[in-house]
Structure formats: C-alpha cells, structure tokens
Design a protein around this motif. Sequence first.
Motif, short mmCIF file in Angstrom:
data_model
loop_
_atom_site.label_atom_id
_atom_site.label_comp_id
_atom_site.label_asym_id
_atom_site.label_seq_id
_atom_site.Cartn_x
_atom_site.Cartn_y
_atom_site.Cartn_z
N GLU A 157 6.51 -1.44 11.43
CA GLU A 157 5.15 -1.94 11.58
C GLU A 157 4.13 -0.81 11.52
O GLU A 157 3.09 -0.92 10.88
N LEU A 192 3.05 -16.72 33.80
CA LEU A 192 1.93 -15.81 33.55
C LEU A 192 0.62 -16.60 33.38
O LEU A 192 -0.41 -16.23 33.94
N ARG A 200 12.33 1.19 27.77
CA ARG A 200 12.25 0.27 26.62
C ARG A 200 13.46 0.36 25.70
O ARG A 200 13.52 -0.30 24.68
N LYS A 236 -2.80 -10.54 24.90
CA LYS A 236 -3.49 -11.43 23.98
C LYS A 236 -3.40 -12.88 24.47
O LYS A 236 -4.38 -13.63 24.44
N PHE A 237 -2.22 -13.23 24.93
CA PHE A 237 -2.02 -14.58 25.47
C PHE A 237 -2.91 -14.79 26.70
O PHE A 237 -3.57 -15.83 26.83
N GLN A 261 3.76 -2.33 22.53
CA GLN A 261 2.82 -2.62 21.45
C GLN A 261 1.49 -1.88 21.54
O GLN A 261 1.16 -1.09 20.68
N GLU A 303 -6.34 -15.55 25.79
CA GLU A 303 -6.53 -16.93 25.30
C GLU A 303 -6.63 -17.91 26.47
O GLU A 303 -7.30 -18.93 26.38
N GLY A 319 4.20 -4.23 26.76
CA GLY A 319 5.47 -3.84 26.14
C GLY A 319 5.32 -2.52 25.42
O GLY A 319 4.72 -1.59 25.94
N SER A 330 5.21 -6.23 30.69
CA SER A 330 6.31 -5.69 29.89
C SER A 330 6.52 -6.45 28.58
O SER A 330 7.20 -5.96 27.68
N LEU A 331 5.93 -7.64 28.46
CA LEU A 331 6.15 -8.43 27.25
C LEU A 331 5.06 -8.16 26.22
O LEU A 331 3.87 -8.06 26.56
N GLU A 332 5.46 -8.07 24.97
CA GLU A 332 4.50 -7.81 23.90
C GLU A 332 3.70 -9.07 23.58
O GLU A 332 4.26 -10.16 23.48
N GLY A 333 2.39 -8.91 23.48
CA GLY A 333 1.52 -10.06 23.23
C GLY A 333 1.03 -10.71 24.51
O GLY A 333 0.24 -11.66 24.47
N ALA A 334 1.48 -10.20 25.68
CA ALA A 334 1.10 -10.82 26.96
C ALA A 334 -0.42 -10.75 27.18
O ALA A 334 -1.03 -11.71 27.65
#
Lengths: 159, 310
Positions: free
Chosen positions: B198, B91, B235, B116-117, B134, B120, B132, B110-114
């Motif tokens: 959460e 990615l 999911r 945000k990453f 999220q 960065e 994901g 599909s991945l959580e935090g993708a």
Amino acid sequence: MSGKSELIISKIRNGVVIDHIPAGRALLVLRLLGISGREGFRVALVMNVESRKLGTKDIVKIEGRELTKDELNLIALVAPTATVNMVRDYEVTSKFKVTMPNVVEGLLKCKNPKCITNQQREPVKSRFRLVSREPLKLVCDYCGTIHELSDIERSLGLV
Amino acid sequence: MVGSLVWNRDVISVLDFSKEDFEVLFSEALSMERYAKSKLDILGDKVLALAFFEPSTRTRLSFETAMLRLGGRVIGFSGAEATSMAKGENLADTIRMLDAYANAIVIRHSLEGAAKFAAEVAESPVINAGDGSQNHPTQAMLDLYTIWREFKVIDGLSIGILGDLRYARVVNSLVQALSYYRVRLHLISPELLRPRQELVEFMNSRGIRYDWTNDPYNVISDLDVLYVVRIQKERFPDPMEYERIKGAYKVNLKLIEGGKPNLIILHPLPRIDEIDFAVDNTPQARYFKQAGFGVPLRMALLRLVLGGGS
C-alpha cells in the motif's frame, strides 16, 4: 449467443440474460448477485461456449428475479466484458454493457483481520473504492488494504 | 495568531489535509509555543474526551496538557479494561456516549479504520491518535513541524526513515505528509520490514523520489534528517518473527559521525534499543525536543478543531 448454447437453454420470458462473461466466471457472477440456487427462481448457466468476441465465454440466464442496474454493475468486478439483456415477455427491453462501480458497499469482506469492518459486533459495513480497473484494484475505505481480483474471488468464497 | 479560523472537522488521515492546512497549523503552533508552559484561556467551555483503547504516554499526555493549557477540560480512559468495553460494550456505543459528553474525541485503537468508523458514528470532531498500523496523523504533523522548526523549510531536504517500515503507523502517516513536499526519501530497514504494498503504491502514485537500502551507512552522508522508529513488537503476527529481527539496527556515534554536520535525528518515541543512549547528548539528537513540540502542536490543532476566540 452461439447456436450451440441455444440448443441447451430455451428463451426466458421475464428476467435477465448476462452474456459475454469471461469463460469460467459464471459462478462468480451468480455469487456477486447473491444467487445461491436455493432462492427458487430458474437459473440457467452455460460455461465455456464459443464466442466470436472472447474465444470462449459463459452465459447466465435468470428468470423471475428483478435486478437493478446497480446490482448488475457489480458483475463488472469479475466480468468486465459482460453485457446484460433485460427481458420482458420474451422481448429484450434494454441492453447494456456493465460498468465498474466506483464504490462497493457491504458486499465484499476485507482481507485484513484487523480491519474494523471485520468486527462482528460493530454496526459497520465494508466499503471499497475502485482505484484501478485493469488490473482490478479496490482499496478498503477503512483500513486502506489493497484488494486484487484473487482477493475478491476469495472474499466471494470461490477459491 | 491566526484569526478566527476554525477547521471544525475530523482528523483521521494527513491526506484529509492540504499543504496550506499544514502551513496554517505550523504558524499557529509557533504562536502557541509561548503558552505551552503557561495558559491561554480560550477553550474554557470545552471538554475533550480521550479514548485510549491502546497504551500511550506522549500522545495522550500531550493532548491532555494541550487541552488544560487552553483552559479546557479532559475526560477519558486509558486501556479498554477500565471501561464498559470489558463488559462487552462495542466501540460504536462507547463513542456515542463520549460524543454526548464531549466537544471532541481523541481516539487510539488497535484496529485499523477504528478512527474513521468512530468519526462516522460521532457528530463531534474525532481526532485519530493512532489506529492499528495504519495512521497516526498528529504524530506526522508534529514530525513535520519539528523539521520545519529546525530547517525553516521542508522542500529540498533529504530524509531517511530507518526501522520498521512495515508495521509502524507513524511511517505511513509521515510518508503521506511528506508527499506534499519535494523531498528525497531514503527508506532503510531489514528486508523483513520493508514497506507494505500500500505504501509503495502510494509513493509511486505521488511520484515521490525514494530508494530502499538495508544499511544506514549507505545513505547517512546524504541525509538532513534521520527519522528512526522502533520495531513494532505488538503488531507482529508471529512472535518468533519478532525474536529473529529484534535488535537488527542501531543508531550509534559511529553512524552519525558519517553524517552531515547539520544532520538531525528524530524518533517518535518510545525508544527501545534502536538509538544508543550515547547519541542523546550529541547536537544531532532532537527527539526529546520533538516530543516537547507535541504540546504546542496539539494546542494549535485543538484550537483549529474546536474553535476558541482569537
């Protein structure tokens, strides 16, 4: 330190003494510091000895390894009562109580398998933010998953 | 139209924004409505990359339409199999390449935090189009915009959210966005699809007034807005669990008969079977209108993120 444990372990010359670890957590403390025992330096570990403050406690002594205050503060995650004595030439040069870090980077593994930080081939380090000290709660900065003490113990491979 | 205001920032979570930001966005979206079927040539020098690693119809096409209506251009892909990810590219490298080509990147993964990453890794602004289970911040902005357009206010409304509260990212983002307003939340779902720890802790920490029930008939008479989400089949960690729960709730004429006269029904779409087709023709149904607002809302968002003359 209690008289009994002093009988077991001699004083160290240069290194660090971590005292007032809640009983049974000494192995977690070593794991947090990345010490497996294979590194070669001398480590002494005392578990379940009497303590005036805590009833019972663990103590860890590490000789010959320099540890920074930031590294040592990570201990607070599993041993918030711990006190640290830095020793040089048999003298205590500084003493402090560990304080919980607000951010823990690259140390713990997120328990959410679908978190981006669990992807082997991405250049990303785990990062957690402290949201509560008591009870301990950390939140993964990427996926938002809440981690409690039991998750942290599992992440460190001790459960 | 809002002067030369430029956000020039990532859009990862609604919590990165303030209530005032939403007000700016809504007023901008309102002024964009008249250009949503014509053209406002303000991003002619800009390229938007659409990186959709997961399927999407509305979000991708409304971003694309919005960019084209603003005079900009669009590059991108839909489905990782058409890209070098299929050859094993990660990615981070894919994002670095898009960052070099485009002025902003819209990502769904599909991945959580993708997202945000990706933000960065990239220097250009990154807009999260769903990661994901999220976040889906631009959908929540669109949902709030629709409510605001219908009622002129959001404060004071009673809002029911019915469906998959566990895995639907739109629910997560919507509840976060609603935390800026004084609303009464009624969460409605089968037991198995109750919100995750959460989200519950978030609502408690923000002092949101909410309750939970498994039966929409218990709360329908109190609602101004009924927001419906499908069960997020893709999911579920265990397909058997999905089989047990599918079809567990349905909005039909009988249910809405018990509602207030000015009740509106929203849905982020796609719909599977959770809203009966007969409801589509009722005055309460607003989900297609809501989807239509996707273009002006995203025009406003792109303009705020990318700049462009006033």
